[in-house]
Design a protein around this motif. Structure first.
Motif, short mmCIF file in Angstrom:
data_model
loop_
_atom_site.label_atom_id
_atom_site.label_comp_id
_atom_site.label_asym_id
_atom_site.label_seq_id
_atom_site.Cartn_x
_atom_site.Cartn_y
_atom_site.Cartn_z
N GLY A 47 44.83 -19.20 12.98
CA GLY A 47 44.80 -18.08 13.62
C GLY A 47 44.74 -18.26 15.29
N ASN A 48 45.33 -17.74 16.10
CA ASN A 48 45.30 -17.70 17.49
C ASN A 48 44.71 -16.42 18.12
OD1 ASN A 48 47.46 -15.79 18.13
ND2 ASN A 48 48.84 -17.61 17.47
N ASP A 49 44.63 -16.32 19.52
CA ASP A 49 43.76 -15.29 20.39
C ASP A 49 44.62 -14.02 20.27
OD1 ASP A 49 44.82 -15.78 23.43
OD2 ASP A 49 45.29 -17.22 21.87
N VAL A 50 46.05 -14.28 19.75
CA VAL A 50 46.96 -13.00 19.76
C VAL A 50 46.67 -12.29 18.29
CG1 VAL A 50 49.23 -11.94 19.79
CG2 VAL A 50 48.24 -13.71 21.45
N THR A 51 46.86 -13.17 17.32
CA THR A 51 47.00 -12.76 16.04
C THR A 51 45.69 -12.67 15.21
OG1 THR A 51 47.31 -14.76 15.10
CG2 THR A 51 49.23 -13.83 15.62
N THR A 52 44.70 -13.42 15.60
CA THR A 52 43.55 -13.34 14.96
C THR A 52 42.67 -12.04 15.04
OG1 THR A 52 43.06 -15.68 15.13
CG2 THR A 52 41.01 -14.47 14.47
N GLN A 54 38.86 -9.73 26.23
CA GLN A 54 38.24 -9.21 25.09
C GLN A 54 38.58 -9.72 23.68
OE1 GLN A 54 35.82 -7.19 26.87
NE2 GLN A 54 36.19 -5.94 25.24
N ASN A 55 39.90 -10.11 23.48
CA ASN A 55 40.59 -10.36 22.29
C ASN A 55 39.69 -12.00 21.98
OD1 ASN A 55 42.29 -8.65 21.45
ND2 ASN A 55 44.08 -9.57 22.69
N CYS A 56 39.71 -12.57 23.19
CA CYS A 56 38.86 -13.98 22.86
C CYS A 56 37.26 -13.70 22.56
CB CYS A 56 38.88 -14.98 24.05
SG CYS A 56 40.55 -15.55 24.15
N LYS A 57 36.82 -12.88 23.07
CA LYS A 57 35.55 -12.42 22.98
C LYS A 57 35.07 -12.03 21.36
CE LYS A 57 31.50 -9.63 24.25
NZ LYS A 57 31.24 -8.29 25.07
N TYR A 58 36.14 -11.38 20.86
CA TYR A 58 36.15 -10.83 19.56
C TYR A 58 36.22 -11.78 18.48
CZ TYR A 58 37.75 -7.16 16.02
OH TYR A 58 37.82 -6.51 15.11
N ALA A 93 44.33 -12.39 6.99
CA ALA A 93 42.88 -11.69 6.69
C ALA A 93 42.81 -11.97 5.19
CB ALA A 93 43.20 -10.43 7.12
N VAL A 94 43.81 -11.75 4.29
CA VAL A 94 43.50 -11.83 3.05
C VAL A 94 43.35 -13.31 2.60
CG1 VAL A 94 44.53 -11.87 0.70
CG2 VAL A 94 44.92 -9.71 2.33
N GLY A 95 43.96 -14.31 3.16
CA GLY A 95 43.73 -15.76 3.19
C GLY A 95 42.26 -16.24 3.67
N MET A 96 41.81 -15.59 4.86
CA MET A 96 40.40 -15.86 5.03
C MET A 96 39.25 -15.67 3.93
SD MET A 96 40.33 -15.64 9.11
CE MET A 96 40.53 -13.95 9.45
N VAL A 97 39.46 -14.46 3.37
CA VAL A 97 38.47 -14.09 2.45
C VAL A 97 38.86 -14.64 0.87
CG1 VAL A 97 37.93 -12.12 1.17
CG2 VAL A 97 38.43 -11.53 3.51
N THR A 98 40.01 -15.00 0.57
CA THR A 98 40.20 -15.33 -0.71
C THR A 98 40.58 -16.90 -1.10
OG1 THR A 98 42.74 -14.94 -0.89
CG2 THR A 98 41.02 -13.19 -1.30
N GLY A 99 41.07 -17.35 0.14
CA GLY A 99 41.74 -18.70 0.29
C GLY A 99 42.96 -19.01 -0.68
N LYS A 100 43.56 -17.92 -0.75
CA LYS A 100 44.99 -17.93 -1.51
C LYS A 100 46.06 -17.08 -0.79
CE LYS A 100 42.43 -17.89 -5.79
NZ LYS A 100 42.92 -19.20 -6.54
N ALA A 101 47.02 -17.49 -1.09
CA ALA A 101 48.27 -16.64 -0.55
C ALA A 101 49.67 -16.43 -1.47
CB ALA A 101 48.87 -17.19 0.92
#
Length: 422
Positions: free
Chosen positions: A35-40, A78-82, A146-154
């Motif tokens: 992910g990057n600073d726009v999409t994360t 703000q996005n990068c801080k988040y 988001a789902v991938g970060m939680v489950t490790g699947k897609a």
């Protein structure tokens, strides 16, 4: 059993299946998420909606702050801080920010985070770059991230494929950018829609890893799900130099099914430019005509690597950027920046009248570091030339290799190295 393509074999292995077929829906395990600073920030917000669960694996997520970094305004800050706070809470190993970051699709292979046989998703459409390493990699939306970060699947629909046979040896100034622009001009921007672009042929042996990264980077510009190269000695040498991870080679079956097969003789290609407002709108430099320009950008996830810097420097050495033209050079990573400095390339750029930026996506998405005004024209080594992509809706972007971009900076019009006697 029907023969499978490289992509289908990788997806089958990650889904725990002995075989898959085009159109089949599967759930696959992921080796890396990007992910990057726009999409994360969007993905993090989705995770917060479901109670902020922990990430599935702190080492298999890479967050790269690169689009508007160093921050160009309050919103980007703000996005990068988040993102920074999220990475801290989840102890994300591969978090890259100012001073250690680079443009994501150049940085991840350089850091050895992707290897052959991997399945990688990224909340950025040019995640398809890593197919150069013999991996399956593709862009997804922030919700999938988001789902991938939680489950490790897609979930994936297994793509069908087209085979592109590369033969012959490219001539002196022909790079991966010229090759992929030629291919997109031939196929069209939807010519490989949701298909895997799989490369083969003796011509691959003449292509460097930087060429292959560029070619796979722009698979999405033909509508493809991914692009992928076979793992050869060049790939293995790169992987051993950059990654300590084990890798796995996959080869397409001889009876693999392809929707179409195209053969391209690399020896016949000429320096190529994509005219506004689509990457498919290609012409060779000698067909371009006398088109004056206002700006040149050399960099991006497509063409900001060392070979790109060297090609541009070779053209700009002992020459000057034309009066009235702004030339912006953006090394893709800190390592590229440092190597370019060691080789004296930055001195060549600055001596020619160009500026050199810290690594950033910057102007490619109309962010900063080179926004175009009304009616201005830019020759750029980036990957998209849509209406308003780099600034004002009446501005124009002409996509080209770093060598063509550098030559155009010198002449003040769309030109190739041959126009300078090179």
């Amino acid at each position: 059993m029907t023969g499978m393509t490289m992509t289908q074999k990788i997806l089958a292995a990650h889904a725990g299946l002995s075989e898959v077929t085009a159109g089949q829906l599967i759930e696959a395990n992921l080796d890396l998420l990007l992910g990057n600073d726009v999409t994360t920030p969007i993905a993090i917000a989705e995770m917060e909606k479901i109670g902020s669960p922990s990430v599935f694996h702190k080492d298999k997520i890479a967050l790269v702050m690169d689009h508007f970094v160093p921050n160009k305004d309050i919103k980007s800050a703000q996005n990068c801080k988040y993102c920074r706070e999220f990475a801290g809470r989840n102890e994300i190993t591969n978090y890259f920010d100012v001073g250690v970051m680079g443009i994501e699709h150049a940085l991840l292979p350089e850091k050895g985070l992707v290897t052959a046989g991997d399945v990688v998703i990224g909340a950025d459409s040019h995640t398809c770059t890593y197919g150069a390493l013999g991996a399956f990699s593709t862009g997804v939306g922030s919700t999938d991230m988001a789902v991938g970060m939680v489950t490790g699947k897609a979930w994936f629909k297994v793509p069908s494929a087209i085979k592109i046979v590369l033969t012959g040896k490219p001539s002196k100034w022909i790079s991966g950018k010229d090759i992929i622009l030629h291919i997109i001009g031939m196929l069209g921007v939807d010519g490989a829609l949701y298909q895997s672009m799989e490369y083969t042929g003796d011509g691959i042996g003449y292509l460097s890893m930087d060429d292959r990264f560029t070619i796979c980077n722009m698979a999405i510009e033909a509508g493809a799900k991914n692009g992928i190269f076979p793992v050869d000695d060049t790939t293995v040498e790169y992987l051993k130099a950059h990654s300590a991870r084990d890798f796995k080679k996959y080869q397409a079956d001889e009876d693999a099914v392809y929707e179409a097969v195209y053969t391209i003789d690399l020896s016949k290609l000429k320096p190529t430019v994509a005219f506004p407002f689509l990457p498919e709108n290609t012409k060779t430099v000698d067909e371009a005509g006398n088109i004056p320009i206002d700006q040149v950008v050399i960099g991006s996830c497509t063409n900001g690597r060392m070979e790109d810097m060297r090609a541009a420097a070779k053209v700009l050495q002992n020459r000057k950027v034309a009066r009235g033209v702004r030339c912006i050079v953006i090394p893709a990573t800190q390592a590229v920046y440092l190597q370019a400095m060691k080789e004296g390339l930055l001195e060549i750029f600055i001596g020619a009248g160009a500026v050199v930026s810290t690594p950033t996506c910057g102007p490619c998405t109309g962010g900063y570091m080179g926004i175009l005004a009304e009616g201005e024209r830019c020759v750029s080594s980036t990957n998209r030339n849509f209406v308003g992509r780099m600034g004002h809706v009446t501005s124009e972007i002409y996509l080209a290799s770093p060598a063509v971009a550098a030559a155009s900076a010198v002449t003040g019009r769309i030109s190739g190295p041959g126009d300078l006697g090179l």
